[in-house]
Design a protein around this motif. Structure first.
Motif, PDB file in Angstrom:
ATOM      1  N   PHE A  35     -15.753  21.404   5.047  1.00  0.00           N
ATOM      2  CA  PHE A  35     -15.778  20.793   6.291  1.00  0.00           C
ATOM      3  C   PHE A  35     -15.496  22.042   7.799  1.00  0.00           C
ATOM      4  CE2 PHE A  35     -15.109  16.851   3.889  1.00  0.00           C
ATOM      5  CZ  PHE A  35     -15.796  15.905   4.155  1.00  0.00           C
ATOM      6  N   TYR A  36     -16.485  22.840   8.281  1.00  0.00           N
ATOM      7  CA  TYR A  36     -16.385  22.992   8.371  1.00  0.00           C
ATOM      8  C   TYR A  36     -15.270  23.307  10.245  1.00  0.00           C
ATOM      9  CZ  TYR A  36     -18.800  26.405   5.362  1.00  0.00           C
ATOM     10  OH  TYR A  36     -18.852  27.283   4.492  1.00  0.00           O
ATOM     11  N   ASN A  37     -16.040  21.771  10.381  1.00  0.00           N
ATOM     12  CA  ASN A  37     -15.019  21.939  11.826  1.00  0.00           C
ATOM     13  C   ASN A  37     -13.157  21.144  11.812  1.00  0.00           C
ATOM     14  OD1 ASN A  37     -15.324  19.450  10.594  1.00  0.00           O
ATOM     15  ND2 ASN A  37     -15.422  18.454  12.467  1.00  0.00           N
ATOM     16  N   LYS A  38     -12.759  21.684  10.058  1.00  0.00           N
ATOM     17  CA  LYS A  38     -11.652  21.224   9.791  1.00  0.00           C
ATOM     18  C   LYS A  38     -10.253  22.059   9.530  1.00  0.00           C
ATOM     19  CE  LYS A  38     -12.132  16.441  10.411  1.00  0.00           C
ATOM     20  NZ  LYS A  38     -11.413  16.642  11.487  1.00  0.00           N
ATOM     21  N   THR A  39      -9.383  22.341   9.467  1.00  0.00           N
ATOM     22  CA  THR A  39      -8.535  23.810   8.324  1.00  0.00           C
ATOM     23  C   THR A  39      -8.558  23.496   7.334  1.00  0.00           C
ATOM     24  OG1 THR A  39      -6.430  22.663   8.366  1.00  0.00           O
ATOM     25  CG2 THR A  39      -7.522  24.398  10.750  1.00  0.00           C
ATOM     26  N   VAL A  40      -8.102  24.565   6.322  1.00  0.00           N
ATOM     27  CA  VAL A  40      -8.580  24.358   5.243  1.00  0.00           C
ATOM     28  C   VAL A  40      -7.257  23.277   5.088  1.00  0.00           C
ATOM     29  CG1 VAL A  40      -7.753  26.198   3.266  1.00  0.00           C
ATOM     30  CG2 VAL A  40      -9.548  26.705   4.919  1.00  0.00           C
ATOM     31  N   LEU A  41      -6.261  23.323   4.972  1.00  0.00           N
ATOM     32  CA  LEU A  41      -5.370  22.669   4.894  1.00  0.00           C
ATOM     33  C   LEU A  41      -5.771  21.007   4.885  1.00  0.00           C
ATOM     34  CD1 LEU A  41      -2.216  22.065   3.446  1.00  0.00           C
ATOM     35  CD2 LEU A  41      -1.965  21.739   6.391  1.00  0.00           C
ATOM     36  N   ARG A  42      -6.926  20.760   6.011  1.00  0.00           N
ATOM     37  CA  ARG A  42      -7.048  19.618   6.404  1.00  0.00           C
ATOM     38  C   ARG A  42      -8.526  19.264   5.256  1.00  0.00           C
ATOM     39  NH1 ARG A  42      -6.998  14.697   6.913  1.00  0.00           N
ATOM     40  NH2 ARG A  42      -7.922  13.424   8.269  1.00  0.00           N
ATOM     41  N   ASN A  43      -8.631  20.220   4.646  1.00  0.00           N
ATOM     42  CA  ASN A  43      -9.825  20.145   3.858  1.00  0.00           C
ATOM     43  C   ASN A  43      -9.239  19.216   3.117  1.00  0.00           C
ATOM     44  OD1 ASN A  43     -13.209  20.955   4.152  1.00  0.00           O
ATOM     45  ND2 ASN A  43     -11.789  22.210   5.257  1.00  0.00           N
ATOM     46  N   LEU A  44      -7.878  20.004   2.455  1.00  0.00           N
ATOM     47  CA  LEU A  44      -7.303  19.511   1.047  1.00  0.00           C
ATOM     48  C   LEU A  44      -6.902  17.843   1.162  1.00  0.00           C
ATOM     49  CD1 LEU A  44      -8.538  22.184   0.222  1.00  0.00           C
ATOM     50  CD2 LEU A  44      -6.241  22.410  -0.840  1.00  0.00           C
ATOM     51  N   THR A  45      -6.525  18.113   2.318  1.00  0.00           N
ATOM     52  CA  THR A  45      -5.985  16.442   2.614  1.00  0.00           C
ATOM     53  C   THR A  45      -6.439  15.075   3.019  1.00  0.00           C
ATOM     54  OG1 THR A  45      -4.752  17.289   4.770  1.00  0.00           O
ATOM     55  CG2 THR A  45      -3.801  17.818   3.126  1.00  0.00           C
ATOM     56  N   MET A  46      -7.594  15.427   3.108  1.00  0.00           N
ATOM     57  CA  MET A  46      -8.768  14.269   3.689  1.00  0.00           C
ATOM     58  C   MET A  46      -8.428  13.387   2.789  1.00  0.00           C
ATOM     59  SD  MET A  46     -11.254  15.756   6.148  1.00  0.00           S
ATOM     60  CE  MET A  46     -12.033  14.316   6.648  1.00  0.00           C
ATOM     61  N   ALA A  74      -4.237  28.237   4.426  1.00  0.00           N
ATOM     62  CA  ALA A  74      -3.995  26.998   5.069  1.00  0.00           C
ATOM     63  C   ALA A  74      -4.355  26.837   6.704  1.00  0.00           C
ATOM     64  CB  ALA A  74      -2.737  26.528   4.325  1.00  0.00           C
ATOM     65  N   SER A  75      -4.282  27.490   7.299  1.00  0.00           N
ATOM     66  CA  SER A  75      -4.548  26.845   9.236  1.00  0.00           C
ATOM     67  C   SER A  75      -6.060  27.702   9.568  1.00  0.00           C
ATOM     68  CB  SER A  75      -2.831  27.201   9.328  1.00  0.00           C
ATOM     69  OG  SER A  75      -2.531  28.972   9.606  1.00  0.00           O
ATOM     70  N   VAL A  76      -6.499  27.883   8.857  1.00  0.00           N
ATOM     71  CA  VAL A  76      -7.542  28.808   9.151  1.00  0.00           C
ATOM     72  C   VAL A  76      -8.614  27.823   9.303  1.00  0.00           C
ATOM     73  CG1 VAL A  76      -6.395  31.531   8.634  1.00  0.00           C
ATOM     74  CG2 VAL A  76      -8.448  29.926   7.064  1.00  0.00           C
ATOM     75  N   MET A  77      -9.652  28.200   9.599  1.00  0.00           N
ATOM     76  CA  MET A  77     -11.485  27.594   9.713  1.00  0.00           C
ATOM     77  C   MET A  77     -12.182  28.028   8.388  1.00  0.00           C
ATOM     78  SD  MET A  77     -10.595  25.170  11.512  1.00  0.00           S
ATOM     79  CE  MET A  77     -12.251  24.178  12.380  1.00  0.00           C
ATOM     80  N   PRO A  78     -12.901  27.361   7.860  1.00  0.00           N
ATOM     81  CA  PRO A  78     -13.766  27.937   7.028  1.00  0.00           C
ATOM     82  C   PRO A  78     -15.023  28.516   7.251  1.00  0.00           C
ATOM     83  CG  PRO A  78     -13.863  25.206   6.513  1.00  0.00           C
ATOM     84  CD  PRO A  78     -12.680  25.602   7.453  1.00  0.00           C
ATOM     85  N   ALA A  79     -14.897  29.399   8.223  1.00  0.00           N
ATOM     86  CA  ALA A  79     -15.441  30.130   8.586  1.00  0.00           C
ATOM     87  C   ALA A  79     -15.597  31.225   8.742  1.00  0.00           C
ATOM     88  CB  ALA A  79     -16.611  29.657  10.184  1.00  0.00           C
ATOM     89  N   SER A  80     -14.527  31.540   8.571  1.00  0.00           N
ATOM     90  CA  SER A  80     -13.495  32.603   8.155  1.00  0.00           C
ATOM     91  C   SER A  80     -13.122  33.153   7.201  1.00  0.00           C
ATOM     92  CB  SER A  80     -12.245  32.489   9.509  1.00  0.00           C
ATOM     93  OG  SER A  80     -11.499  31.800   8.720  1.00  0.00           O
TER      94      SER A  80
END
Length: 255
Positions: free
Chosen positions: A99-110, A140-146
């Motif tokens: 999910f490119y509109n979510k941080t890495v951490l949020r991708n793992l916790t959703m 953890a706090s970065v966006m996947p696009a980076s």
């Protein structure tokens, strides 16, 4: 742990999978190889019913996934039961699917929070453990696009593991990566295998397949034509297609 029994899959008149049978034991690493278009990815997606099929069935620990038998006929499992079974299976795709509109951490916790109803603090603590496992706690706090391609795929693996699956499916996990990024993903997968995770892998990385697999199965034109240990498949193949496939790969690797 997994039984694929007599699975037939059609796209219109095209017979994609032809009465495929496959057994995977708990803790076993099974690698699926074969020529392009053989049905490898389709078989993998049929295991967790991302692809429907017309005949046969798949079981996880004796429970049907996607279809079940009623009075001798194969009928579809309810959406509720299917989702429950899918939670036991993690899958990693070629194209990351983050999910490119979510941080890495949020991708793992959703998913753990929404589907398993885990408290946020618990889900985040587990996510950080998994990011540490794949070597990316600082992301953890970065966006996947980076992220680089290899980093995205490691995040995708961590996200799948966040649901604490009993089995992991990998569909050509390194095919979209630059060569220098392949090794970092394969190292994570090797660590998973060493930990006893049950895994079914579609890959074109033959050296990796040879070194990690307990069993290799070969598909050709939708049919499972041969299976065996890496030594049996790579050193003593029996089927002509397997012999040609292995020979072609050996020539390509030595060139």
């Amino acid at each position: 742990m997994i039984d694929v029994v007599g699975v037939d899959k059609y796209y219109g008149d095209h017979h994609v999978l032809k009465h495929v049978n496959l057994h995977v034991d708990k803790g076993e690493v099974v690698v699926i190889i074969g020529p392009s278009g053989a049905g490898k990815s389709t078989l993998l997606r049929c295991i967790n019913y991302l692809e429907t099929y017309q005949d046969g069935y798949v079981k996880l620990d004796g429970q049907y996934i996607g279809r079940h038998m009623v009075n001798g006929k194969s009928v579809e499992t309810s959406e509720r039961d299917l989702n429950h079974m899918r939670r036991r299976i993690g899958m990693v795709f070629q194209s990351f699917n983050l999910f490119y509109n979510k941080t890495v951490l949020r991708n793992l916790t959703m998913a753990p929070m929404d589907l398993l109803h885990r408290p946020k603090a618990e889900a985040e603590a587990r996510a950080m453990e998994l990011l540490e496992k794949v070597g990316l706690p600082e992301k953890a706090s970065v966006m996947p696009a980076s992220l680089s391609g290899g980093q995205k795929q490691r995040v995708a693996i961590a996200r799948a593991l966040a649901m604490d699956p009993e089995i992991m499916l990998f569909d050509e996990p390194t095919s979209a990566l630059d060569p220098e990024m392949v090794g970092e993903v394969l190292r994570v997968m090797r660590d998973l295998a060493d930990s006893g995770m049950t895994m079914v892998i579609v890959t074109h990385e033959m050296n990796f397949a040879r070194s990690i697999a307990d069993k290799i199965v070969v598909l050709e034109d939708g049919a499972l034509i041969e299976s065996g240990t890496p030594e049996e498949i790579f050193q003593h193949p029996k089927h002509p297609t397997t012999k040609n496939f292995v020979q072609t790969l050996s020539q390509r690797l030595s060139s």
